[in-house]
Design a protein around this motif. Structure first.
Motif, PDB file in Angstrom:
ATOM      1  N   ARG A  26       0.850  -1.182   0.000  1.00 52.48           N
ATOM      2  CA  ARG A  26       0.000   0.000   0.000  1.00 52.48           C
ATOM      3  C   ARG A  26       0.894   1.244   0.000  1.00 52.48           C
ATOM      4  O   ARG A  26       1.821   1.354   0.788  1.00 52.48           O
ATOM      5  N   ARG A  83     -11.241  12.767  -3.835  1.00 50.73           N
ATOM      6  CA  ARG A  83     -10.938  11.414  -4.323  1.00 50.73           C
ATOM      7  C   ARG A  83      -9.807  11.504  -5.344  1.00 50.73           C
ATOM      8  O   ARG A  83      -9.947  12.128  -6.381  1.00 50.73           O
ATOM      9  N   ARG A  84      -8.695  10.856  -5.024  1.00 47.70           N
ATOM     10  CA  ARG A  84      -7.525  10.889  -5.903  1.00 47.70           C
ATOM     11  C   ARG A  84      -7.142   9.495  -6.399  1.00 47.70           C
ATOM     12  O   ARG A  84      -6.474   9.359  -7.403  1.00 47.70           O
ATOM     13  N   ASP A  85      -7.525   8.456  -5.674  1.00 47.90           N
ATOM     14  CA  ASP A  85      -7.109   7.099  -6.012  1.00 47.90           C
ATOM     15  C   ASP A  85      -8.323   6.193  -6.173  1.00 47.90           C
ATOM     16  O   ASP A  85      -9.413   6.494  -5.704  1.00 47.90           O
ATOM     17  N   VAL A  86      -8.098   5.063  -6.818  1.00 46.63           N
ATOM     18  CA  VAL A  86      -9.150   4.069  -6.963  1.00 46.63           C
ATOM     19  C   VAL A  86      -9.507   3.494  -5.594  1.00 46.63           C
ATOM     20  O   VAL A  86     -10.659   3.306  -5.256  1.00 46.63           O
ATOM     21  N   HIS A  87      -8.497   3.209  -4.794  1.00 42.17           N
ATOM     22  CA  HIS A  87      -8.697   2.684  -3.446  1.00 42.17           C
ATOM     23  C   HIS A  87      -8.571   3.838  -2.459  1.00 42.17           C
ATOM     24  O   HIS A  87      -7.514   4.449  -2.350  1.00 42.17           O
ATOM     25  N   GLN A  88      -9.653   4.123  -1.767  1.00 43.40           N
ATOM     26  CA  GLN A  88      -9.660   5.276  -0.879  1.00 43.40           C
ATOM     27  C   GLN A  88     -10.234   4.876   0.476  1.00 43.40           C
ATOM     28  O   GLN A  88     -11.283   4.251   0.561  1.00 43.40           O
TER      29      GLN A  88
END
Length: 155
Positions: A26, A83-88
């Motif tokens: 991560r 929201r910047r990433d796919v996984h947040q």
């Protein structure tokens, strides 16, 4: 993110072997936070002390009525904007600045037994008897829960 690393091991015969290890790691690329005040009205009932015991452990909690507030919707809008990433990961927490999670109330100052002191507590730790000491202290204390209730409005 996928990372590859080389791992070298030596067995009991002194033979070394090398292998490539692939792992998912991560990586936090962005972080955002916000704080503020939620307008509210205090609906907390009057405090009624439990004085049956000479000392009472008072645990406090917070109950927010967000039915009339746009707080949750604003939180969702804020997280969507950031929201910047796919996984947040998202989390929120609400609390009162002055609230303590637990308080010891001593109703009569002379009611504390001689052995309920910090000196005896540390002595019980040194003798590996702190669990028994804590049980004895808890048996002497009353216990009460007090909940702060707030009706929240739009932010």
């Amino acid at each position: 993110e996928t990372r590859v690393r080389t791992e070298t091991t030596t067995d009991s015969d002194g033979k070394t072997s090398t292998r490539q290890v692939t792992e998912q790691v991560r990586v936090d690329t962005y972080s955002a936070s916000a704080s503020g005040i939620i307008p509210s009205a205090d609906m907390t009932p009057a405090y009624l002390p439990q004085t049956a015991a000479a000392q009472t452990q008072i645990h406090t909690a917070l109950d927010l009525d967000l039915a009339r507030s746009n707080y949750r919707a604003k939180f969702e809008m804020w997280t969507a904007f950031h929201r910047r990433d796919v996984h947040q990961d998202r989390q929120r927490s609400e609390d009162l600045p002055s609230r303590k999670s637990s308080v010891l109330a001593v109703w009569r100052p002379d009611s504390r037994p001689w052995w309920m002191t910090s000196r005896c507590y540390w002595l019980s730790n040194l003798c590996c008897c702190s669990l028994v000491y804590r049980w004895a202290v808890q048996a002497q204390l009353g216990e009460q829960t007090y909940t702060y209730r707030k009706r929240c409005f739009d932010i």
